[in-house]
Design a protein around this motif. Structure first.
Motif, PDB file in Angstrom:
ATOM      1  N   LYS A 238      24.718  83.035  40.326  1.00  0.00           N
ATOM      2  CA  LYS A 238      25.757  82.160  39.794  1.00  0.00           C
ATOM      3  C   LYS A 238      25.244  80.742  39.580  1.00  0.00           C
ATOM      4  O   LYS A 238      25.529  80.102  38.562  1.00  0.00           O
ATOM      5  CB  LYS A 238      26.952  82.140  40.750  1.00  0.00           C
TER       6      LYS A 238
ATOM      7  N   ASP B 258      35.856  80.070  38.061  1.00  0.00           N
ATOM      8  CA  ASP B 258      35.418  81.456  38.160  1.00  0.00           C
ATOM      9  C   ASP B 258      36.198  82.329  37.186  1.00  0.00           C
ATOM     10  O   ASP B 258      37.389  82.091  36.931  1.00  0.00           O
ATOM     11  CB  ASP B 258      35.599  81.976  39.583  1.00  0.00           C
TER      12      ASP B 258
ATOM     13  N   TYR C  83      24.438  82.230  45.415  1.00  0.00           N
ATOM     14  CA  TYR C  83      25.733  81.906  46.003  1.00  0.00           C
ATOM     15  C   TYR C  83      25.717  80.637  46.851  1.00  0.00           C
ATOM     16  O   TYR C  83      26.777  80.156  47.256  1.00  0.00           O
ATOM     17  CB  TYR C  83      26.222  83.070  46.861  1.00  0.00           C
TER      18      TYR C  83
END
Length: 314
Positions: free
Chosen positions: A107, A127, A215
């Motif tokens: 991400k 998100d 993450y």
């Protein structure tokens, strides 16, 4: 809790209702700042279209708050890109951004690369797996940046129900991130959702930060922003309830390992002895080990990238 944090909670924690949309728009027009919204997406065809549609309707058509809306697809194998484009987003594939530097999964990698394909003075990350999405998630966290020049980064805070139970979501936050922050960076102990994926920041801050590729990006960004800008430049806004797809326990374990690694590097900038995590699954012959690598790479501040420098100079 530190006295400094108690003061911060009273002066830098707000509700989205405290800044009505007309006030935010007036500040945007007065300051001339532009706003980009970025949705990092991986196999989110079920939800990404609705999020894009709400933002376009509420914050681009009805009022001119958002100047560009970009979905960065990080290698989806479903129809995420098609659904997002049909809903009105500009879709960019991760691998097409800065192609001289091969992309790695994660991400944080997508968020870092998004700085090269957006131009807003304020960048808002959301998100792509949210359900029952409200545009307050965007206007609520962008508002303080437009109305208060002393604020550089704003996190959303919210309830996270799990299986119908209020406040039971955010397991990695409660078991890993919150203890780490309280013990090692107690100035950040006031953040309700330190790992939340909905936050906005000034480009001038983001381009100076390193981005953990996985993450660990949210924790790393908070810690680095604290050191670079100071606590009073950080804030949070209550936007209600966040509903999204929850991950299973083993995926959460991998997430926790990446977050711990991000914290460890910032504590000591030392050598990571074993950048991997072994978990167990029951198989035909009993419990079988599965070992996963832990993200060990970080991207440098975007302001150090030649292509970004060239674009700013153009």
């Amino acid at each position: 809790m530190l006295e400094e944090v108690e003061r911060w909670l009273s002066t830098r924690s707000w509700s989205a209702t405290e800044r009505p949309l007309h006030r935010i728009l007036a500040a945007k027009q007065r300051t001339g700042q532009t706003v980009s919204v970025v949705l990092p997406a991986l196999n989110e065809e079920a939800t990404v279209g609705d999020i894009v549609s709400v933002i376009r309707h509420d914050l681009m058509r009805q009022v001119p708050l958002v100047d560009e809306l970009v979905v960065v697809d990080s290698g989806s194998t479903d129809r995420t890109s098609e659904v997002a484009a049909a809903a009105g987003a500009r879709v960019v594939h991760r691998d097409g951004i800065l192609p001289r530097l091969p992309a790695v999964p994660g991400k944080g990698e997508v968020l870092w690369r998004s700085l090269l394909v957006t131009r807003g003075d304020i960048v808002c990350f959301v998100d792509a797996d949210l359900r029952d999405f409200s545009s307050d998630f965007v206007s609520g966290i962008v508002g303080p940046l437009l109305t208060d020049p002393d604020v550089d980064l704003v996190k959303a805070m919210y309830d996270r129900p799990l299986a119908g139970a209020a406040g039971q979501g955010g397991r990695v936050t409660e078991l890993m991130a919150r203890p780490l922050l309280n013990m090692h960076w107690p100035q950040l102990a006031g953040f309700v959702q330190p790992l939340g994926g909905e936050y906005a920041a000034r480009r001038s801050l983001l381009e100076q930060l390193p981005f953990p590729v996985g993450y660990g990006v949210e924790l790393g960004m908070l810690v680095d922003a604290l050191h670079l800008a100071g606590l009073d430049a950080l804030a949070q806004v209550d936007v209600g309830v966040r509903k999204h797809r929850h991950q299973d326990g083993q995926a959460l374990g991998r997430m926790a390992a990446a977050i711990y690694r991000t914290a460890q590097l910032r504590l000591a900038r030392g050598h990571l002895i074993r950048p991997s995590l072994t978990q167990f699954e029951r198989g035909a012959d009993g419990f079988e080990p599965r070992t996963y690598s832990v993200d060990t790479e970080e991207r440098p501040p975007m302001v150090d990238i030649a292509e970004y420098q060239a674009r700013k100079a153009a």
